[in-house]
Write a protein that holds these residues in place. Structure first.
Motif, PDB file in Angstrom:
ATOM      1  N   PHE A 614      11.867  39.736   5.398  1.00  0.00           N
ATOM      2  CA  PHE A 614      12.720  40.604   4.813  1.00  0.00           C
ATOM      3  C   PHE A 614      11.933  41.422   3.761  1.00  0.00           C
ATOM      4  N   ILE A 615      12.527  42.551   3.532  1.00  0.00           N
ATOM      5  CA  ILE A 615      12.035  43.405   2.504  1.00  0.00           C
ATOM      6  C   ILE A 615      12.947  44.081   1.589  1.00  0.00           C
ATOM      7  N   PRO A 616      12.904  44.053   0.418  1.00  0.00           N
ATOM      8  CA  PRO A 616      14.192  44.394  -0.538  1.00  0.00           C
ATOM      9  C   PRO A 616      14.209  46.075  -0.502  1.00  0.00           C
ATOM     10  N   LEU A 617      15.348  46.461  -0.541  1.00  0.00           N
ATOM     11  CA  LEU A 617      15.557  48.044  -0.880  1.00  0.00           C
ATOM     12  C   LEU A 617      16.333  48.482  -1.816  1.00  0.00           C
ATOM     13  N   LEU A 618      17.514  47.596  -1.928  1.00  0.00           N
ATOM     14  CA  LEU A 618      18.347  48.057  -3.383  1.00  0.00           C
ATOM     15  C   LEU A 618      18.686  46.811  -4.270  1.00  0.00           C
ATOM     16  N   TYR A 619      18.508  47.383  -5.542  1.00  0.00           N
ATOM     17  CA  TYR A 619      18.805  46.634  -6.475  1.00  0.00           C
ATOM     18  C   TYR A 619      20.282  46.805  -7.181  1.00  0.00           C
ATOM     19  N   LYS A 620      20.827  45.905  -7.237  1.00  0.00           N
ATOM     20  CA  LYS A 620      22.478  45.921  -7.838  1.00  0.00           C
ATOM     21  C   LYS A 620      22.620  45.078  -8.776  1.00  0.00           C
ATOM     22  N   ASN A 621      22.375  45.884 -10.081  1.00  0.00           N
ATOM     23  CA  ASN A 621      22.577  45.084 -11.544  1.00  0.00           C
ATOM     24  C   ASN A 621      21.685  44.001 -11.607  1.00  0.00           C
ATOM     25  N   ARG A 623      22.279  40.751 -10.740  1.00  0.00           N
ATOM     26  CA  ARG A 623      22.795  39.812  -9.962  1.00  0.00           C
ATOM     27  C   ARG A 623      22.322  39.710  -8.401  1.00  0.00           C
ATOM     28  N   GLN A 624      22.071  40.697  -8.054  1.00  0.00           N
ATOM     29  CA  GLN A 624      21.801  41.016  -6.512  1.00  0.00           C
ATOM     30  C   GLN A 624      20.631  41.986  -6.041  1.00  0.00           C
ATOM     31  N   ILE A 625      20.175  41.690  -5.240  1.00  0.00           N
ATOM     32  CA  ILE A 625      19.130  42.748  -4.344  1.00  0.00           C
ATOM     33  C   ILE A 625      19.594  42.508  -2.845  1.00  0.00           C
ATOM     34  N   ILE A 626      19.436  43.763  -2.345  1.00  0.00           N
ATOM     35  CA  ILE A 626      19.907  43.716  -0.926  1.00  0.00           C
ATOM     36  C   ILE A 626      18.735  44.018  -0.241  1.00  0.00           C
ATOM     37  N   CYS A 627      18.488  43.303   0.914  1.00  0.00           N
ATOM     38  CA  CYS A 627      17.078  43.418   2.043  1.00  0.00           C
ATOM     39  C   CYS A 627      17.255  43.840   3.317  1.00  0.00           C
ATOM     40  N   LEU A 628      16.583  44.548   4.083  1.00  0.00           N
ATOM     41  CA  LEU A 628      16.410  44.484   5.304  1.00  0.00           C
ATOM     42  C   LEU A 628      16.147  43.115   6.173  1.00  0.00           C
ATOM     43  N   VAL A 629      16.493  42.694   7.007  1.00  0.00           N
ATOM     44  CA  VAL A 629      16.182  41.463   7.777  1.00  0.00           C
ATOM     45  C   VAL A 629      15.105  42.066   9.005  1.00  0.00           C
ATOM     46  N   LEU A 630      14.066  41.451   9.130  1.00  0.00           N
ATOM     47  CA  LEU A 630      13.260  42.108  10.088  1.00  0.00           C
ATOM     48  C   LEU A 630      12.483  41.106  11.097  1.00  0.00           C
ATOM     49  N   LEU A 631      12.397  41.402  12.173  1.00  0.00           N
ATOM     50  CA  LEU A 631      11.744  40.393  13.299  1.00  0.00           C
ATOM     51  C   LEU A 631      10.531  41.228  13.757  1.00  0.00           C
ATOM     52  N   PRO A 632       9.286  40.357  13.692  1.00  0.00           N
ATOM     53  CA  PRO A 632       7.984  40.989  14.068  1.00  0.00           C
ATOM     54  C   PRO A 632       7.987  40.894  15.621  1.00  0.00           C
ATOM     55  N   PRO A 634       5.177  40.828  18.034  1.00  0.00           N
ATOM     56  CA  PRO A 634       3.875  41.107  18.445  1.00  0.00           C
ATOM     57  C   PRO A 634       3.706  41.410  19.928  1.00  0.00           C
ATOM     58  N   PRO A 635       2.493  41.756  20.192  1.00  0.00           N
ATOM     59  CA  PRO A 635       1.442  41.645  19.631  1.00  0.00           C
ATOM     60  C   PRO A 635       1.105  42.912  18.586  1.00  0.00           C
ATOM     61  N   ALA A 636       2.114  43.728  18.721  1.00  0.00           N
ATOM     62  CA  ALA A 636       1.357  44.998  17.843  1.00  0.00           C
ATOM     63  C   ALA A 636       1.471  44.322  16.263  1.00  0.00           C
ATOM     64  N   ARG A 637       0.395  44.994  15.642  1.00  0.00           N
ATOM     65  CA  ARG A 637       0.141  44.709  14.469  1.00  0.00           C
ATOM     66  C   ARG A 637       1.062  45.127  13.359  1.00  0.00           C
ATOM     67  N   GLY A 638       1.944  44.429  12.593  1.00  0.00           N
ATOM     68  CA  GLY A 638       2.722  44.790  11.482  1.00  0.00           C
ATOM     69  C   GLY A 638       3.935  45.588  11.827  1.00  0.00           C
ATOM     70  N   VAL A 639       4.512  45.528  13.243  1.00  0.00           N
ATOM     71  CA  VAL A 639       5.391  46.153  13.675  1.00  0.00           C
ATOM     72  C   VAL A 639       6.658  45.171  13.954  1.00  0.00           C
ATOM     73  N   PHE A 640       7.820  45.626  13.159  1.00  0.00           N
ATOM     74  CA  PHE A 640       8.976  44.903  13.199  1.00  0.00           C
ATOM     75  C   PHE A 640      10.195  45.781  13.943  1.00  0.00           C
ATOM     76  N   ARG A 641      11.353  45.010  14.206  1.00  0.00           N
ATOM     77  CA  ARG A 641      12.683  45.335  14.721  1.00  0.00           C
ATOM     78  C   ARG A 641      13.698  44.949  13.697  1.00  0.00           C
ATOM     79  N   ARG A 642      14.374  45.869  13.427  1.00  0.00           N
ATOM     80  CA  ARG A 642      15.728  45.584  12.318  1.00  0.00           C
ATOM     81  C   ARG A 642      16.555  44.809  13.019  1.00  0.00           C
ATOM     82  N   ALA A 643      16.902  43.517  12.285  1.00  0.00           N
ATOM     83  CA  ALA A 643      17.771  42.411  12.759  1.00  0.00           C
ATOM     84  C   ALA A 643      19.147  42.022  11.704  1.00  0.00           C
ATOM     85  N   GLY A 644      19.221  42.789  10.830  1.00  0.00           N
ATOM     86  CA  GLY A 644      20.324  42.807   9.884  1.00  0.00           C
ATOM     87  C   GLY A 644      19.948  43.174   8.468  1.00  0.00           C
ATOM     88  N   ILE A 645      20.779  42.617   7.504  1.00  0.00           N
ATOM     89  CA  ILE A 645      20.283  42.769   6.286  1.00  0.00           C
ATOM     90  C   ILE A 645      21.017  41.428   5.573  1.00  0.00           C
TER      91      ILE A 645
END
Length: 689
Positions: A614-621, A623-632, A634-645
């Motif tokens: 996951f990678i954080p995108l939004l800071y909320k005060n 108490r909270q940070i919201i991130c993307l959930v990512l699924l790699p 392979p074999p492509a290097r550093g390429v992901f598909r979104r899987a949620g938040i």
């Protein structure tokens, strides 16, 4: 039929008597006899009881019982010529209430209420009212006429040429080059349904230009042509008669202009209450449209007269509460037409709309919303009345904002597309539009983005520096990417809408989406690089890959010593609570959640945490940070598909906007093949496809 009575003895007593609470009919046979005799109120009771029975049957409940237990009523208030009764029906372990108001002739005049309307939506008087709405708006509504004079003319229009005996007998297809700039025309919003019907094709194009076989058209098209002629605007645009249906090239060209078509129409005819074109626009309401019943009440002895010969100019008028205090916009929006995705941009872009409901015509423009009962419109109703009898003022006070149309209306229809630059938060408005739009149905999944392109074009004209990116905006990506699939998951929602849409776009799923999980107005002015250093979308030609540079992380697998204290998996939502007081709330996309099926909750949790990043995108005060959930991928290097938040949450506070120190703890075991570049400070470059 001569024995029909507008009210039975029990219902007459309910309004003529002065008792506070009394039992109504106590036996099913007694109620049925009253319904057969035509009682205005009992017919509504019987219909409600049947609905309760059907509901109980659908839920598998026992319906082998008496039709109802009892019906009772109470006087809510009375005086100054205004009575209100509340009836409670006890049936199938339910107790719904049905309210009725009985108001004086003077009150109906004060409110502009029409107590009698015609039996058919196609009657001359009904369409005369529609024409009056249209002409009044065109000549007197300043807000509606702020739009620049239309010069757009669609490529093709249907021209209504002749009307005989209430039916259109002659029409043909005309092309734009034969019409002067600014030719007024109508448009039509309708549901195609599943049945086949006559449409424009390459084979019959020349024939249609000579003459359209009107008798072979579906009922909704015939009615639309009839209405156009009666409104005095004999040109109308109908999608399946003005776009060559077997020409992909013509469809692609015309679909891009569809927003302009609806925006440029003088008025849009909307088959709001009809599922298919075979139903037409003109439901018959019967010989007497009985939403409002005239009554005579003797104020001295409390006797009531509701016989069939009661004059229209009666002392009182009886009606269900929904007539006075209902929500007309909800009545229209609950129609089957509004389940269609294509219709949303037609609603938003149309300047004026004539809605064809099941029992009434409705008029909608930027200043007035009206129907045949409230022909003057809700927006024009008084907020205060000062006279000897304060019944109107009391009624309006009791109803509160229910009468104020512009306060109850769906906010998506509150704005003029020309005023987008003055909307306080156009980003938030776009997200509200997507929320509504994504829940609607499409016949072809490939229309997911085209069916919203007209509205996107209007926004694009206002977003001078922002690029439209497959349903998202480049200046709003740190918020726009954090959509979540709504729950509960609908069946078959995990299928990608069409292969060309990347996973980071909400349009990649055939599913409703929302940003409801958190309030995006909070910290909406944050620097988008405060967490994610760079979001650079679609830099390569013909590539939909989005490049992110930020704190790429993964969670440790929970164990008995230092892992998750507890976790719950529910319909794609996973909550992890750690001994460190941080909780991790995952909202997974259905396609990924379905890939975890066949395992218990503990196994699902381990399988997910061993796979996703996951990678954080939004800071909320604090108490909270919201991130993307990512699924790699392979074999492509550093390429992901979104899987949620995922939300990283600490109820006690302590979540720092400078997330890098905390991220370091969760940046273990990130192999080189999982990123494209790294700056040594915890920021990794990846691509999402």
């Amino acid at each position: 039929m001569a024995n029909l009575r507008p009210l039975c003895t029990m219902c007459e007593r309910a309004f003529a008597a002065d008792d506070d609470t009394t039992l109504h009919h106590t036996a099913a046979e007694e109620l049925k006899r009253s319904v057969e005799a035509g009682c205005f109120i009992c017919k509504r009771f019987y219909k409600k009881i049947q609905e309760l029975r059907d509901e109980a049957h659908t839920l598998g409940e026992n319906i082998d019982r008496p039709l109802f237990e009892k019906i009772r009523y109470s006087r809510q208030w009375s005086g100054n010529g205004w009575l209100a009764r509340n009836f409670t029906i006890e049936a199938f372990e339910r107790s719904p209430e049905i309210w009725f108001d009985c108001i004086t002739k003077e009150a109906t005049k004060e409110l502009g209420l029409r107590t009698s309307i015609n039996s058919s939506l196609r009657s001359p008087d009904s369409l005369k009212q529609a024409k009056a709405w249209l002409e009044n708006c065109r000549h007197h509504h300043e807000l509606c006429n702020r739009r620049l004079q239309n010069v757009f003319v669609p490529s093709r229009l249907v021209h209504v040429l002749q009307l005989e005996n209430g039916s259109v007998t002659s029409a043909c297809l005309v092309i734009d080059t034969s019409l002067p700039s600014g030719t007024p025309y109508l448009s039509l919003s309708h549901s195609w349904g599943g049945a086949r019907f006559l449409t424009l094709t390459g084979a019959n194009l020349d024939q249609f230009r000579e003459a359209i076989p009107v008798a072979e058209l579906t009922a909704v098209f015939q009615d639309a042509l009839y209405v156009a002629f009666q409104l005095g605007i004999p040109y109308i645009w109908i999608d399946s008669l003005c776009i060559i249906q077997d020409s992909p090239a013509d469809w692609e060209y015309e679909s891009k202009r569809m927003g302009e078509v609806y925006k440029g129409a003088v008025c849009n005819l909307s088959a709001s209450a009809f599922k298919t074109g075979t139903q037409g626009l003109s439901s018959e309401r019967g010989s007497h449209f009985s939403e409002i019943l005239p009554m005579q009440i003797d104020k001295q002895n409390g006797s009531l007269r509701s016989s069939a010969d009661c004059p229209e100019d009666a002392q009182f008028y009886l009606m269900e509460r929904s007539v006075l205090r209902g929500k007309p916009w909800e009545t229209i929006c609950s129609g089957p037409l509004f389940e269609r995705a294509w219709v949303l941009q037609e609603q938003i872009l149309a300047l004026r709309v004539l809605h064809f409901g099941k029992s009434e015509l409705f008029w909608e423009c930027k200043e007035v919303f009206a129907n045949e009962t409230w022909a003057s419109g809700w927006a024009s109703l008084p907020t205060q009345c000062h006279n000897e009898d304060d019944h109107v003022e009391r009624a309006l006070s009791d109803m509160g904002d229910a009468f104020r149309y512009h306060k109850q209306r769906n906010p998506l229809w509150q704005f003029m597309v020309e005023d987008l630059d003055s909307v306080e938060s156009s980003d938030g408005l776009w997200r509200r539009i997507v929320r509504d739009y994504s829940a609607r149905s499409l016949t072809y999944s490939t229309d997911r983005l085209p069916a919203l392109s007209g509205v996107a074009r209007e926004f694009s004209a206002m977003y001078e520096k922002s690029r439209y990116l497959l349903g998202q905006w480049s200046d709003d990506l740190h918020l726009g990417l954090l959509w979540s699939q709504t729950r509960p998951f609908p069946p078959s929602a995990n299928t990608l809408a069409w292969p060309q849409v990347p996973s980071w776009s909400w349009a990649s799923l055939n599913a409703p989406v929302d940003w409801y999980i958190y309030d995006l107005t909070v910290d909406s002015q944050q620097d988008p690089t405060s967490l994610c250093k760079s979001i650079n979308p679609m830099t390569e030609p013909d590539s939909h890959a989005m490049t992110l540079i930020g704190n790429l992380m993964r969670l440790d697998l929970p164990d008995q010593n230092r892992g998750a204290r507890w976790y719950t998996f529910d319909n794609g939502s996973l909550t992890l609570a750690y001994w460190t007081f941080f909780s991790w709330q995952f909202y997974l996309d259905q396609w990924y959640f379905d890939s975890l099926q066949g395992k218990d909750d503990e196994a699902k949790t381990h399988a997910m945490l061993s796979s996703v990043f996951f990678i954080p995108l939004l800071y909320k005060n604090y108490r909270q940070i919201i991130c993307l959930v990512l699924l790699p991928l392979p074999p492509a290097r550093g390429v992901f598909r979104r899987a949620g938040i995922v939300h990283i949450y600490n109820p006690g506070g302590g979540v720092d906007k400078n997330f890098t120190p905390m991220a370091r703890e969760y940046q273990k075991n990130i192999a080189e093949n999982l990123y494209q570049d790294c700056d040594g400070e915890g920021n990794y470059q990846i691509a999402i496809v």
